[in-house]
Design a protein around this motif. Structure first.
Motif, PDB file in Angstrom:
ATOM      1  N   VAL A  92       0.835  -1.198   0.000  1.00  0.00           N
ATOM      2  CA  VAL A  92       0.000   0.000   0.000  1.00  0.00           C
ATOM      3  C   VAL A  92       0.873   1.253   0.000  1.00  0.00           C
ATOM      4  N   ALA A  93       1.885   1.270   0.873  1.00  0.00           N
ATOM      5  CA  ALA A  93       2.791   2.411   0.929  1.00  0.00           C
ATOM      6  C   ALA A  93       3.553   2.569  -0.377  1.00  0.00           C
ATOM      7  N   ARG A  94       3.911   1.444  -0.969  1.00  0.00           N
ATOM      8  CA  ARG A  94       4.665   1.502  -2.219  1.00  0.00           C
ATOM      9  C   ARG A  94       3.813   2.092  -3.343  1.00  0.00           C
ATOM     10  N   LYS A  95       2.525   1.721  -3.378  1.00  0.00           N
ATOM     11  CA  LYS A  95       1.645   2.273  -4.402  1.00  0.00           C
ATOM     12  C   LYS A  95       1.529   3.791  -4.281  1.00  0.00           C
ATOM     13  N   ASP A  96       1.379   4.272  -3.040  1.00  0.00           N
ATOM     14  CA  ASP A  96       1.292   5.723  -2.844  1.00  0.00           C
ATOM     15  C   ASP A  96       2.597   6.408  -3.212  1.00  0.00           C
TER      16      ASP A  96
ATOM     17  N   GLU B 100     -15.097  25.149  -0.344  1.00  0.00           N
ATOM     18  CA  GLU B 100     -15.950  24.084   0.134  1.00  0.00           C
ATOM     19  C   GLU B 100     -15.141  23.131   1.002  1.00  0.00           C
ATOM     20  N   PRO B 101     -15.618  22.843   2.208  1.00  0.00           N
ATOM     21  CA  PRO B 101     -14.888  21.919   3.081  1.00  0.00           C
ATOM     22  C   PRO B 101     -14.922  20.502   2.545  1.00  0.00           C
ATOM     23  N   THR B 102     -13.852  19.794   2.739  1.00  0.00           N
ATOM     24  CA  THR B 102     -13.773  18.398   2.323  1.00  0.00           C
ATOM     25  C   THR B 102     -13.941  17.512   3.543  1.00  0.00           C
ATOM     26  N   THR B 103     -14.568  16.408   3.368  1.00  0.00           N
ATOM     27  CA  THR B 103     -14.811  15.487   4.482  1.00  0.00           C
ATOM     28  C   THR B 103     -14.439  14.081   4.070  1.00  0.00           C
ATOM     29  N   GLY B 104     -14.005  13.323   5.073  1.00  0.00           N
ATOM     30  CA  GLY B 104     -13.730  11.914   4.841  1.00  0.00           C
ATOM     31  C   GLY B 104     -12.418  11.656   4.145  1.00  0.00           C
ATOM     32  N   PRO B 105     -12.034  10.398   4.100  1.00  0.00           N
ATOM     33  CA  PRO B 105     -10.762  10.007   3.485  1.00  0.00           C
ATOM     34  C   PRO B 105     -10.854   9.935   1.966  1.00  0.00           C
ATOM     35  N   THR B 106      -9.700   9.985   1.343  1.00  0.00           N
ATOM     36  CA  THR B 106      -9.602   9.809  -0.101  1.00  0.00           C
ATOM     37  C   THR B 106      -8.408   8.916  -0.386  1.00  0.00           C
ATOM     38  N   ARG B 107      -8.191   8.581  -1.639  1.00  0.00           N
ATOM     39  CA  ARG B 107      -7.078   7.703  -2.029  1.00  0.00           C
ATOM     40  C   ARG B 107      -6.355   8.296  -3.229  1.00  0.00           C
ATOM     41  N   LEU B 108      -5.045   8.096  -3.263  1.00  0.00           N
ATOM     42  CA  LEU B 108      -4.273   8.483  -4.432  1.00  0.00           C
ATOM     43  C   LEU B 108      -4.471   7.483  -5.562  1.00  0.00           C
ATOM     44  N   THR B 109      -4.553   6.210  -5.217  1.00  0.00           N
ATOM     45  CA  THR B 109      -4.793   5.136  -6.183  1.00  0.00           C
ATOM     46  C   THR B 109      -5.795   4.166  -5.575  1.00  0.00           C
ATOM     47  N   ASP B 110      -6.369   3.332  -6.409  1.00  0.00           N
ATOM     48  CA  ASP B 110      -7.333   2.342  -5.914  1.00  0.00           C
ATOM     49  C   ASP B 110      -6.691   1.396  -4.908  1.00  0.00           C
ATOM     50  N   GLU B 111      -5.410   1.108  -5.087  1.00  0.00           N
ATOM     51  CA  GLU B 111      -4.722   0.171  -4.211  1.00  0.00           C
ATOM     52  C   GLU B 111      -3.913   0.879  -3.127  1.00  0.00           C
TER      53      GLU B 111
END
Length: 382
Positions: free
Chosen positions: A69-73, A135-146
Motif C-alpha cells: 500500500v505504501a509503495r503504491k502511494d 468548500e470543506p472536504t470530508t472523509g478520506p480519499t485515495r491516491l490510487t485504488d490500491e
C-alpha cells in the motif's frame, strides 16, 4: 573582499510579494535532486514493534518500500500532487525574531484562532485564515485504488517560529504564507534581503494505512499532533538556517580564494592596511555568527525534556543530511580560519614594514641633522 553578507550587516526588509519566486529553494542535500526514503518512528509504544522495519540506518530508494500500500502511494506521488496536498514550508528570513513581542502579538490574534505557546526557542500556535468560498472536504480519499486512505478533512494551519530567524508553516496556502511573512516582518532582527531568503518546501498527508515516513519530500503522518510536527519542524528549521550558513561561507571563500595564490606568487597581498582590517573583520564576524548559533547545529533542548520526540527528530535530521552538512560546514569554517590567520600575518608584515620605514626615515633625518651641524660648525670656525 566583497561587501559583507546581509545577515552580518543588515539589509533591506523581506519583500513579501517576492519571497516565493526570488528566495533560494532547497538545501545542499542529495534528497533535493534524488528520491530518498526515511522511516519515521511512531512513538515509544510502537517503536520496538517496528524494529525490523526501522533499523538504525534507513536510507534507501523506492524499491526498499516493502509495504504494498505504501509503495503504491510512493509510486504515484509526484509533482502534480504538490498542489493538492498540504504544504510544509520553512523560510529563513532574518538573523533572529523578537520572541516576547511576537508572543504578545499572536496572543491578540483571536480572529486567527491563535493560541501561542513558547516551547524553548520555538513559538508554536495554530493560525488559520478565513477562506471564503472554499468548500470543506470530508472523509478520506485515495491516491490510487490500491493505495492507502488519506485524510483531507483537516483545515487548521500550524505555525512554528524559531528564535534564530526561521518560520515553519504547516497547512498554509502559498498566498497565506506571504501574509504570515508580512505579519512577522516587524519582529525580525537582521532582516535578509528577499534574494537571500532561504526556502524549504515539502508536502504532507495523514494516513493510518502504513507507518509514517518521508519519501521524496512527502511526509506521511499518523495524525495532526503538534508535538510530532514540532520535532519535524526543528530539523527543517535547522536545515534552512544551515543553508544560509553554507551560502555565507561559500561566498566568503569564493571572495578570498585568490589570496593564497597572490601570496604564493608575490609573497604578499596587494591590499592596504585598511582593506586588510576590513577583511579580517568580515571573516571574524562570519565565524562569530555561525558559532553563536551553535544551538542550530546541535539537538535542541526540547529533545532532552521530551525524549519520545527524539527518534522522529533524528529521523528527519538524517533525511535532511544535517550531520553531514554540519561537518562540511565546520571544514569550510576551518578554511575561513586559515584565511583569517593568513591576513593577520600579512597585517603583521605590513606593520613591520611600516615600522622599518619609520626607523629608516628617523635615521636619515638624524644623519641630515648631523651633517647640518657639521656644516654649521665648519662655517662657524671660518
Amino acid at each position: 573582499m566583497s561587501e559583507s553578507s546581509p545577515l552580518l550587516s543588515g539589509s533591506s526588509a523581506v519583500s513579501t510579494t517576492s519571497v516565493n519566486t526570488r528566495g533560494k529553494f532547497g538545501p545542499q542535500r542529495t534528497s533535493f535532486t534524488n528520491q530518498k526514503l526515511k522511516i519515521l518512528p511512531q512513538g515509544p509504544e510502537t517503536f520496538e514493534d517496528d524494529e525490523q522495519e526501522t533499523p538504525a540506518e534507513v536510507y534507501s530508494q523506492l524499491r526498499q518500500i516493502t509495504d504494498s500500500v505504501a509503495r503504491k502511494d510512493a509510486e504515484r506521488l509526484g509533482k502534480a500532487h504538490r498542489k493538492l496536498l498540504p504544504r510544509v514550508t520553512a523560510y529563513c528570513t532574518a538573523g533572529s525574531y523578537r520572541m516576547n513581542e511576537l508572543n504578545r502579538y499572536l496572543s491578540g490574534r483571536t480572529a486567527n484562532h491563535a493560541e501561542p505557546k513558547l516551547i524553548d526557542e520555538c513559538l508554536y500556535t495554530p493560525y488559520t485564515y478565513l477562506r471564503p468560498g472554499e468548500e470543506p472536504t470530508t472523509g478520506p480519499t485515495r491516491l490510487t485504488d490500491e493505495g492507502g486512505e488519506i485524510d483531507t478533512s483537516y483545515r487548521r494551519s500550524d505555525l512554528f517560529i524559531f528564535q534564530y530567524g526561521v518560520v515553519v508553516m504547516w497547512g498554509f496556502r502559498q498566498d497565506e504564507e506571504q501574509r504570515v511573512l508580512q505579519e512577522l516582518a516587524r519582529f525580525e532582527r537582521e532582516k535578509l534581503a528577499y534574494e537571500d531568503v532561504h526556502v524549504e518546501e515539502f508536502n504532507y498527508y495523514i494516513t493510518q494505512s502504513y507507518q509514517p515516513r518521508i519519501y521524496n519530500d512527502f511526509f506521511a503522518l499518523r495524525d495532526h499532533n503538534y508535538m510530532t510536527k514540532l520535532s519535524i519542524s526543528h530539523a527543517i528549521a535547522q536545515s534552512a538556517k544551515i543553508s544560509l550558513f553554507e551560502e555565507l561561507v561559500d561566498n566568503t571563500i569564493s571572495d578570498t580564494q585568490d589570496f593564497p595564490l597572490e601570496i604564493a606568487e608575490t609573497g604578499k597581498i596587494d591590499m592596504s592596511r585598511r582593506d586588510i582590517m576590513k577583511s579580517i573583520g568580515e571573516l571574524f564576524i562570519l565565524r562569530v555568527n555561525v558559532n553563536l548559533h551553535g544551538s542550530v547545529l546541535d539537538s535542541p533542548e526540547l529533545m532532552w525534556a521530551e525524549p519520545q520526540l527524539e527518534p522522529i527528530y533524528q529521523a528527519t535530521r538524517g533525511y535532511l543530511e544535517i550531520s553531514q552538512r554540519v561537518q562540511l560546514l565546520n571544514t569550510r569554517l576551518e578554511v575561513v580560519n586559515d584565511l583569517l590567520q593568513m591576513l593577520k600575518e600579512q597585517l603583521g608584515q605590513v606593520h613591520g614594514e611600516y615600522l622599518e620605514i619609520i626607523v629608516i626615515v628617523l635615521i636619515a633625518a638624524e644623519i641630515v641633522v648631523a651633517l647640518i651641524n657639521v656644516i654649521v660648525d665648519v662655517y662657524a670656525q671660518e
